[in-house]
Motif scaffolding. Sequence first.
Motif, PDB file in Angstrom:
ATOM      1  N   VAL A  32      41.520  43.707  27.892  1.00  0.00           N
ATOM      2  CA  VAL A  32      41.289  42.331  27.502  1.00  0.00           C
ATOM      3  C   VAL A  32      40.763  41.510  28.832  1.00  0.00           C
ATOM      4  CG1 VAL A  32      42.345  40.063  27.022  1.00  0.00           C
ATOM      5  CG2 VAL A  32      42.683  42.090  25.779  1.00  0.00           C
ATOM      6  N   LEU A  33      41.446  42.019  29.899  1.00  0.00           N
ATOM      7  CA  LEU A  33      41.106  41.346  31.504  1.00  0.00           C
ATOM      8  C   LEU A  33      39.859  41.905  31.672  1.00  0.00           C
ATOM      9  CD1 LEU A  33      44.697  41.441  32.873  1.00  0.00           C
ATOM     10  CD2 LEU A  33      43.430  39.410  32.294  1.00  0.00           C
ATOM     11  N   PHE A  34      39.599  43.233  31.495  1.00  0.00           N
ATOM     12  CA  PHE A  34      38.404  43.672  31.772  1.00  0.00           C
ATOM     13  C   PHE A  34      36.918  42.930  31.182  1.00  0.00           C
ATOM     14  CE2 PHE A  34      34.945  47.010  31.425  1.00  0.00           C
ATOM     15  CZ  PHE A  34      34.576  47.309  33.011  1.00  0.00           C
ATOM     16  N   HIS A  35      37.326  42.962  30.133  1.00  0.00           N
ATOM     17  CA  HIS A  35      36.185  42.098  29.289  1.00  0.00           C
ATOM     18  C   HIS A  35      36.008  40.864  29.823  1.00  0.00           C
ATOM     19  CE1 HIS A  35      33.612  41.484  26.099  1.00  0.00           C
ATOM     20  NE2 HIS A  35      34.197  40.363  25.646  1.00  0.00           N
ATOM     21  N   LEU A  36      37.003  39.977  30.124  1.00  0.00           N
ATOM     22  CA  LEU A  36      36.850  38.814  30.823  1.00  0.00           C
ATOM     23  C   LEU A  36      36.353  38.767  32.047  1.00  0.00           C
ATOM     24  CD1 LEU A  36      37.594  35.618  31.036  1.00  0.00           C
ATOM     25  CD2 LEU A  36      39.829  36.467  32.074  1.00  0.00           C
ATOM     26  N   ALA A  37      36.642  39.879  32.918  1.00  0.00           N
ATOM     27  CA  ALA A  37      35.865  40.109  34.169  1.00  0.00           C
ATOM     28  C   ALA A  37      34.531  40.293  33.980  1.00  0.00           C
ATOM     29  CB  ALA A  37      36.798  40.965  35.052  1.00  0.00           C
ATOM     30  N   ARG A  38      34.155  41.036  33.137  1.00  0.00           N
ATOM     31  CA  ARG A  38      32.665  41.464  32.779  1.00  0.00           C
ATOM     32  C   ARG A  38      31.880  40.124  32.399  1.00  0.00           C
ATOM     33  NH1 ARG A  38      30.734  46.938  29.824  1.00  0.00           N
ATOM     34  NH2 ARG A  38      28.414  46.467  30.043  1.00  0.00           N
ATOM     35  N   LEU A  39      32.604  39.335  31.597  1.00  0.00           N
ATOM     36  CA  LEU A  39      31.888  38.031  31.074  1.00  0.00           C
ATOM     37  C   LEU A  39      31.426  37.233  32.654  1.00  0.00           C
ATOM     38  CD1 LEU A  39      33.274  37.267  27.613  1.00  0.00           C
ATOM     39  CD2 LEU A  39      31.025  38.232  28.173  1.00  0.00           C
ATOM     40  N   LEU A  40      32.675  37.146  33.099  1.00  0.00           N
ATOM     41  CA  LEU A  40      32.543  36.451  34.432  1.00  0.00           C
ATOM     42  C   LEU A  40      31.490  36.947  35.487  1.00  0.00           C
ATOM     43  CD1 LEU A  40      36.300  35.458  34.951  1.00  0.00           C
ATOM     44  CD2 LEU A  40      34.792  34.081  34.302  1.00  0.00           C
ATOM     45  N   THR A  41      31.461  37.987  35.248  1.00  0.00           N
ATOM     46  CA  THR A  41      30.224  38.512  36.252  1.00  0.00           C
ATOM     47  C   THR A  41      28.731  38.747  35.536  1.00  0.00           C
ATOM     48  OG1 THR A  41      30.938  40.879  35.794  1.00  0.00           O
ATOM     49  CG2 THR A  41      32.190  39.797  37.714  1.00  0.00           C
ATOM     50  N   GLY A  42      29.062  38.317  34.602  1.00  0.00           N
ATOM     51  CA  GLY A  42      27.556  38.475  34.107  1.00  0.00           C
ATOM     52  C   GLY A  42      27.225  39.650  33.522  1.00  0.00           C
ATOM     53  N   GLY A  43      28.042  40.572  32.941  1.00  0.00           N
ATOM     54  CA  GLY A  43      27.694  42.061  32.690  1.00  0.00           C
ATOM     55  C   GLY A  43      27.714  43.015  33.472  1.00  0.00           C
ATOM     56  N   ASP A  44      28.287  42.799  34.803  1.00  0.00           N
ATOM     57  CA  ASP A  44      28.208  43.886  35.937  1.00  0.00           C
ATOM     58  C   ASP A  44      29.561  44.486  36.046  1.00  0.00           C
ATOM     59  OD1 ASP A  44      28.193  45.237  38.219  1.00  0.00           O
ATOM     60  OD2 ASP A  44      27.164  43.643  39.515  1.00  0.00           O
ATOM     61  N   ARG A  45      29.542  45.601  35.513  1.00  0.00           N
ATOM     62  CA  ARG A  45      30.574  46.414  35.293  1.00  0.00           C
ATOM     63  C   ARG A  45      31.356  46.913  36.622  1.00  0.00           C
ATOM     64  NH1 ARG A  45      32.332  50.027  30.987  1.00  0.00           N
ATOM     65  NH2 ARG A  45      33.691  51.473  31.410  1.00  0.00           N
ATOM     66  N   HIS A  46      30.506  47.186  37.448  1.00  0.00           N
ATOM     67  CA  HIS A  46      31.283  47.668  38.601  1.00  0.00           C
ATOM     68  C   HIS A  46      31.960  46.420  39.348  1.00  0.00           C
ATOM     69  CE1 HIS A  46      29.481  51.703  38.424  1.00  0.00           C
ATOM     70  NE2 HIS A  46      28.285  51.172  38.143  1.00  0.00           N
ATOM     71  N   ARG A  47      31.208  45.664  39.419  1.00  0.00           N
ATOM     72  CA  ARG A  47      31.783  44.300  39.948  1.00  0.00           C
ATOM     73  C   ARG A  47      32.922  43.731  39.288  1.00  0.00           C
ATOM     74  NH1 ARG A  47      29.350  38.405  39.987  1.00  0.00           N
ATOM     75  NH2 ARG A  47      30.901  37.613  41.148  1.00  0.00           N
ATOM     76  N   ALA A  48      32.732  43.726  38.057  1.00  0.00           N
ATOM     77  CA  ALA A  48      34.173  43.472  37.180  1.00  0.00           C
ATOM     78  C   ALA A  48      35.229  44.225  37.465  1.00  0.00           C
ATOM     79  CB  ALA A  48      33.700  43.506  35.771  1.00  0.00           C
ATOM     80  N   GLU A  49      35.059  45.510  37.557  1.00  0.00           N
ATOM     81  CA  GLU A  49      36.254  46.439  37.998  1.00  0.00           C
ATOM     82  C   GLU A  49      36.887  45.971  39.491  1.00  0.00           C
ATOM     83  OE1 GLU A  49      35.679  50.531  38.057  1.00  0.00           O
ATOM     84  OE2 GLU A  49      35.479  50.755  36.000  1.00  0.00           O
ATOM     85  N   ASP A  50      35.731  45.703  40.338  1.00  0.00           N
ATOM     86  CA  ASP A  50      36.332  45.388  41.798  1.00  0.00           C
ATOM     87  C   ASP A  50      37.153  44.006  41.740  1.00  0.00           C
ATOM     88  OD1 ASP A  50      35.313  47.525  42.752  1.00  0.00           O
ATOM     89  OD2 ASP A  50      33.347  46.627  43.541  1.00  0.00           O
ATOM     90  N   LEU A  51      36.760  43.108  40.816  1.00  0.00           N
ATOM     91  CA  LEU A  51      37.272  41.806  40.631  1.00  0.00           C
ATOM     92  C   LEU A  51      38.595  41.839  40.028  1.00  0.00           C
ATOM     93  CD1 LEU A  51      36.180  39.071  41.235  1.00  0.00           C
ATOM     94  CD2 LEU A  51      35.334  38.613  39.097  1.00  0.00           C
ATOM     95  N   LEU A  52      38.556  42.672  39.136  1.00  0.00           N
ATOM     96  CA  LEU A  52      39.846  42.649  38.259  1.00  0.00           C
ATOM     97  C   LEU A  52      40.712  43.548  39.190  1.00  0.00           C
ATOM     98  CD1 LEU A  52      41.537  42.525  35.790  1.00  0.00           C
ATOM     99  CD2 LEU A  52      40.437  44.506  34.805  1.00  0.00           C
ATOM    100  N   GLN A  53      40.630  44.571  40.040  1.00  0.00           N
ATOM    101  CA  GLN A  53      41.489  45.494  40.912  1.00  0.00           C
ATOM    102  C   GLN A  53      42.048  44.302  41.990  1.00  0.00           C
ATOM    103  OE1 GLN A  53      42.182  48.381  41.325  1.00  0.00           O
ATOM    104  NE2 GLN A  53      40.934  49.658  40.026  1.00  0.00           N
ATOM    105  N   GLU A  54      41.002  43.522  42.423  1.00  0.00           N
ATOM    106  CA  GLU A  54      41.484  42.751  43.482  1.00  0.00           C
ATOM    107  C   GLU A  54      42.517  41.523  42.917  1.00  0.00           C
ATOM    108  OE1 GLU A  54      39.170  39.251  46.319  1.00  0.00           O
ATOM    109  OE2 GLU A  54      38.065  41.184  45.363  1.00  0.00           O
ATOM    110  N   SER A  55      42.304  41.103  41.792  1.00  0.00           N
ATOM    111  CA  SER A  55      43.231  40.166  41.018  1.00  0.00           C
ATOM    112  C   SER A  55      44.694  40.783  40.779  1.00  0.00           C
ATOM    113  CB  SER A  55      42.499  39.637  39.620  1.00  0.00           C
ATOM    114  OG  SER A  55      41.411  39.142  40.029  1.00  0.00           O
TER     115      SER A  55
END
Lengths: 177, 168
Positions: free
Chosen positions: B19-42
């Motif tokens: 769920v959180l990864f999907h949220l991160a992906r939407l927040l980054t405009g679909g960038d999967r790698h950046r979404a992973e980085d953002l979620l890891q950081e959080s």
Amino acid sequence: MDHFERQLTQLMQQDRQPAPFEARHREALRAGVRARRRVRAARRTAGSVLAVAGLGLGLFLWPHGHTGDRPTAPPRPMTSPGPTPSSTPSPSPSRSTSTPPSAPSFTPSDTAPPDPASTTSAPPATTGGPATATHEPASATATATARDHSTTPPATTPVSTPAEPSDEPSSVVSPSG
Amino acid sequence: MEQTRAGEYDAFVAARWSVLFHLARLLTGGDRHRAEDLLQESLVKLWFVWPKVADEAPEAYVRKVLARAAARSARRRWWGERPVEQLPEVVAAGDMSATVAERSRLEAALAQLTPQQRAAVVLRYYQDLPDRQVAETLGCPVGTARSHAARGVARLRRLLADVIEPVG
């Protein structure tokens, strides 16, 4: 919420891809936690070092002596604008033969109350002898001491004239000379 | 104590990762790698406050950290392009299902919004948060959050006009 917003909500919520939590994610999380812990420890250490250095510098620059925060001289309870001892003209022995020695140096305010006994028992030093000449500097010194301790009467009351204007001693001198 | 804390934390992350990864992906405009980085950081930040928020709302904490980091990301770093060894898959008409195509269009449209607009729209329409809570999550006034969401939706309305058919 209009039709587009309802469709947008539905579109956002329906296209969720399955994303399992894998072992590499767990490892990356552990590595991130360790790195952040190291950064925190380093930051805390640096902060402590900076705090100690600042404290040491402050203590080093702190003035050590007691003279810095003390006034240079205590306030004097000077109430009368009398002449200072250094500016008191000490009459020379040659002049003292004709004039009363300490008459010019006293004002009515800084002399002791006139003592009738001393005034009558000791006439002004108009004899012109050497004893009078040696006595006059002592009277000046004693007057200076007496001014510092304003409650002590001057020790030279025999030679000092009463607290009268300056024309009074001249009338005293004239009979003896 | 530490073992218990780690176990609870791992269980939460494993349960809510998708769920959180999907949220991160939407927040980054679909960038999967950046979404992973953002979620890891959080989630790393969540680890250090876990004793405080574990019993309350750890997911709300992660959501707040994610949204604020995503809204701030444009000022911190440029994420527009990054070199890769292999070319990413190109969208070819006809070989994808309609759902995947819609998702790609949605992510492409979200990527054209500003980070603040994107965060406000995602929190408002995906997380279904009221304006006051969106503002609280983003750390801005309610009027600002409402304005970001309204402008973002207006732009999405133009970009997705052919995907979402108007009623009529």
